[in-house]
Design an enzyme around this catalytic site. Structure first.
Site, PDB file in Angstrom:
ATOM      1  N   GLU A  82     -39.295  49.852  34.471  1.00  0.00           N
ATOM      2  CA  GLU A  82     -38.147  50.760  34.262  1.00  0.00           C
ATOM      3  C   GLU A  82     -38.192  52.027  35.100  1.00  0.00           C
ATOM      4  O   GLU A  82     -38.048  53.135  34.581  1.00  0.00           O
ATOM      5  CB  GLU A  82     -38.039  51.093  32.769  1.00  0.00           C
ATOM      6  CG  GLU A  82     -37.875  49.842  31.907  1.00  0.00           C
ATOM      7  CD  GLU A  82     -37.889  50.109  30.402  1.00  0.00           C
ATOM      8  OE1 GLU A  82     -37.883  51.274  29.994  1.00  0.00           O
ATOM      9  OE2 GLU A  82     -37.918  49.117  29.643  1.00  0.00           O
ATOM     10  N   GLU A 134     -37.784  39.720  28.484  1.00  0.00           N
ATOM     11  CA  GLU A 134     -37.718  40.308  27.138  1.00  0.00           C
ATOM     12  C   GLU A 134     -36.423  39.883  26.455  1.00  0.00           C
ATOM     13  O   GLU A 134     -35.728  40.684  25.835  1.00  0.00           O
ATOM     14  CB  GLU A 134     -37.782  41.844  27.224  1.00  0.00           C
ATOM     15  CG  GLU A 134     -39.015  42.363  27.921  1.00  0.00           C
ATOM     16  CD  GLU A 134     -39.132  43.878  27.948  1.00  0.00           C
ATOM     17  OE1 GLU A 134     -38.387  44.570  27.221  1.00  0.00           O
ATOM     18  OE2 GLU A 134     -39.973  44.387  28.713  1.00  0.00           O
TER      19      GLU A 134
HETATM   20  O1  G3I Z   1     -48.194  51.956  15.973  1.00  0.00           O
HETATM   21  C1  G3I Z   1     -47.382  52.857  15.207  1.00  0.00           C
HETATM   22  C2  G3I Z   1     -47.810  52.845  13.783  1.00  0.00           C
HETATM   23  O2  G3I Z   1     -49.121  53.325  13.706  1.00  0.00           O
HETATM   24  C3  G3I Z   1     -46.836  53.689  12.965  1.00  0.00           C
HETATM   25  O3  G3I Z   1     -47.158  53.582  11.619  1.00  0.00           O
HETATM   26  C4  G3I Z   1     -45.401  53.225  13.157  1.00  0.00           C
HETATM   27  C5  G3I Z   1     -44.396  54.127  12.432  1.00  0.00           C
HETATM   28  O4  G3I Z   1     -43.117  54.029  13.001  1.00  0.00           O
HETATM   29  O5  G3I Z   1     -45.112  53.271  14.538  1.00  0.00           O
HETATM   30  C6  G3I Z   1     -45.946  52.407  15.295  1.00  0.00           C
HETATM   31  O6  G3I Z   1     -45.594  52.467  16.629  1.00  0.00           O
HETATM   32  C7  G3I Z   1     -44.366  51.845  16.969  1.00  0.00           C
HETATM   33  C8  G3I Z   1     -44.678  50.700  17.942  1.00  0.00           C
HETATM   34  O7  G3I Z   1     -43.473  50.171  18.433  1.00  0.00           O
HETATM   35  C9  G3I Z   1     -45.491  49.577  17.284  1.00  0.00           C
HETATM   36  O8  G3I Z   1     -44.771  49.001  16.247  1.00  0.00           O
HETATM   37  C10 G3I Z   1     -43.495  52.891  17.643  1.00  0.00           C
HETATM   38  O9  G3I Z   1     -43.101  53.854  16.706  1.00  0.00           O
HETATM   39  C11 G3I Z   1     -42.275  52.237  18.258  1.00  0.00           C
HETATM   40  O10 G3I Z   1     -41.570  53.193  19.027  1.00  0.00           O
HETATM   41  C12 G3I Z   1     -42.715  51.110  19.157  1.00  0.00           C
HETATM   42  O11 G3I Z   1     -41.557  50.489  19.645  1.00  0.00           O
HETATM   43  C13 G3I Z   1     -41.758  49.644  20.767  1.00  0.00           C
HETATM   44  C14 G3I Z   1     -40.966  50.169  21.948  1.00  0.00           C
HETATM   45  O12 G3I Z   1     -41.087  49.281  23.044  1.00  0.00           O
HETATM   46  C15 G3I Z   1     -41.492  51.548  22.307  1.00  0.00           C
HETATM   47  O13 G3I Z   1     -41.290  51.926  23.540  1.00  0.00           O
HETATM   48  C16 G3I Z   1     -41.268  48.256  20.408  1.00  0.00           C
HETATM   49  O14 G3I Z   1     -42.125  47.704  19.403  1.00  0.00           O
HETATM   50  C17 G3I Z   1     -41.277  47.355  21.640  1.00  0.00           C
HETATM   51  O15 G3I Z   1     -40.621  46.146  21.330  1.00  0.00           O
HETATM   52  C18 G3I Z   1     -40.523  48.031  22.771  1.00  0.00           C
HETATM   53  O16 G3I Z   1     -40.606  47.197  23.906  1.00  0.00           O
HETATM   54  C19 G3I Z   1     -39.891  47.640  25.054  1.00  0.00           C
HETATM   55  C20 G3I Z   1     -40.636  47.142  26.268  1.00  0.00           C
HETATM   56  O17 G3I Z   1     -41.976  47.556  26.216  1.00  0.00           O
HETATM   57  C21 G3I Z   1     -39.982  47.619  27.556  1.00  0.00           C
HETATM   58  N1  G3I Z   1     -38.561  47.264  27.581  1.00  0.00           N
HETATM   59  C22 G3I Z   1     -37.798  47.649  26.419  1.00  0.00           C
HETATM   60  C23 G3I Z   1     -38.453  47.093  25.157  1.00  0.00           C
HETATM   61  C24 G3I Z   1     -37.633  47.358  23.955  1.00  0.00           C
HETATM   62  O18 G3I Z   1     -37.582  48.740  23.732  1.00  0.00           O
END
Ligand code: G3I
Length: 371
Positions: free
Chosen positions: A160, A265
């Site tokens: 990105e 994805e």
């Molecule tokens: O690990 C913490 C956990 O400790 C905490 O309790 C919880 C509370 O909200 O958050 C957890 O972290 C989250 C993490 O996912 C794991 O579940 C983050 O808040 C959350 O922001 C994070 O979201 C991820 C996102 O990328 C963040 O950038 C999504 O799972 C993941 O599917 C998403 O993937 C991205 C690709 O990497 C790049 N392209 C877009 C795609 C979708 O956004």
């Protein structure tokens, strides 16, 4: 009856017959077909794994993963903030576990991602000096890509880096390291990981303006004599609005650069959203009024979802010589990031398997294309 419905009907009938005749020893299989088997001569079928799945704490998912997929991407655990939380500290536990799990199940790992402006460790965001930032950047790629060379199949080296108009995103990498940071990242990665496929990955890069920027970026890497093996189109699309023409044009244009094309994805959002793409910093207002399918997805929407998936996979098959992988962003609907973004706490249905790990009509539509 369409081919898809006929195929689904046969599958459901098998389940029914199996149920009726089981008497504990029926031999008719209850298993749905395996996508990785059906598509084995076409392209890889991938999924994204969350921590629970990597740690093998979800037996139902484990069964499904092993049967349906031959490639897997870590949804989060190889991102910078998790794998490299402090200047001299790397946390390889989960990534090592992922590699081991995939090896055991004959699944190739598509590692994600070395350089991304999001989910950066706090220490890296605080670095002021350009020299120190460059050291962090270089050490990160060398250490992480180097450790997994020969153990993972591919890396999303940079994720990105582009804006929607095709210009470079003003990320901390661009600001600190300048326009050449993408080429530099690939150069360091090719030295550290000579046996690993190296990809550029983005969302909306099938759209004409962003695609043009992406092509310019790729040509720049190639002109510098640096290796880039493929381009990932993430494929976070919206029900009824799949940009099939742009996707087709993108496959053709990226392939003309000598690159493999991957859909990295894939998911199809069925809920309302007032923008497209996957910029995780964008959010949207909305509560229950924006969450209409808490108690299940109406059949009419299921069928639309199936049609969209069918059209997409038909296109992927048309270009199977150029498309090397199609990865769904999650194993089943219950784990999808779209339940929490851009509005928290919604009930979304973007994937091929439902919350009970069962195949949806969209799954049967995709499978039927290979019958
Ligand atoms: O690990 C913490 C956990 O400790 C905490 O309790 C919880 C509370 O909200 O958050 C957890 O972290 C989250 C993490 O996912 C794991 O579940 C983050 O808040 C959350 O922001 C994070 O979201 C991820 C996102 O990328 C963040 O950038 C999504 O799972 C993941 O599917 C998403 O993937 C991205 C690709 O990497 C790049 N392209 C877009 C795609 C979708 O956004």
């Amino acid at each position: 009856m369409t081919q898809r419905n006929a195929f689904a009907a046969v599958c459901y009938l098998c389940l029914f017959v199996a149920g009726c005749t089981s008497g504990r020893k029926a031999t008719i299989t209850k298993e749905p077909p395996s996508l990785k088997a059906l598509y084995k001569n076409d392209f890889g079928i991938g999924t994204a794994l969350n921590t629970e799945q990597i740690e093998e704490k979800d037996p139902k998912a484990a069964e499904l993963i092993a049967r349906q997929f031959n490639m897997a991407t870590p949804e989060n655990i190889m991102k910078e903030e998790i794998i490299h939380p402090a200047w001299d500290t790397y946390n390889f536990d989960l990534a090592d576990k992922m590699v081991e799990y995939c090896k055991k199940n004959d699944i190739k790992v598509n590692a994600h991602t070395l350089i991304w402006h999001s989910q950066m460790p706090a220490f890296a965001r605080r670095i002021q000096s350009v020299d120190s930032f460059r050291t962090f950047f270089t050490n990160h790629i060398k250490t992480v890509a180097g450790r997994y060379d020969g153990k993972v199949y591919s890396w999303d080296v940079v994720n990105e880096a582009l804006n929607e108009d095709g210009t470079m995103r003003k990320s901390v990498f661009l600001q600190k390291l300048g326009d050449d940071f993408v080429t530099d990242a690939f150069r360091i990665a090719q030295e550290a990981a000579p046996h690993t496929q190296l990809y550029y990955n983005d969302y909306n890069n099938e759209q004409p303006a962003k695609r043009a920027g992406c092509i310019a970026l790729i040509k720049k890497i190639q002109a510098a004599g640096v290796r880039i093996d493929g381009v990932g189109i993430q494929g976070h699309w919206h029900l009824g609005k799949i940009p099939l023409k742009d996707i087709e044009e993108s496959i053709v244009q990226y392939s003309a650069l000598g690159l493999k094309v991957m859909f990295t994805e894939l998911d199809i959002e069925v809920l309302n959203r007032n923008f497209s793409g996957a910029d995780v910093s964008q959010t949207m207002q909305g509560g229950s009024s924006n969450n209409p399918y808490v108690n299940g997805l109406p059949d009419s929407v299921q069928q639309k979802l199936a049609s969209d998936y069918e059209a997409l996979f038909r296109l992927f098959l048309k270009y199977k010589n150029n498309v090397s992988r199609v990865t769904l962003w999650g194993v089943h609907d219950g784990q999808s990031w779209l339940n929490g973004w851009p509005v928290r706490g919604r009930t979304n249905y973007p994937l091929l398997f439902d919350r009970n790990y069962l195949p949806k009509p969209a799954f049967y539509a995709v499978a039927a294309l290979k019958k």
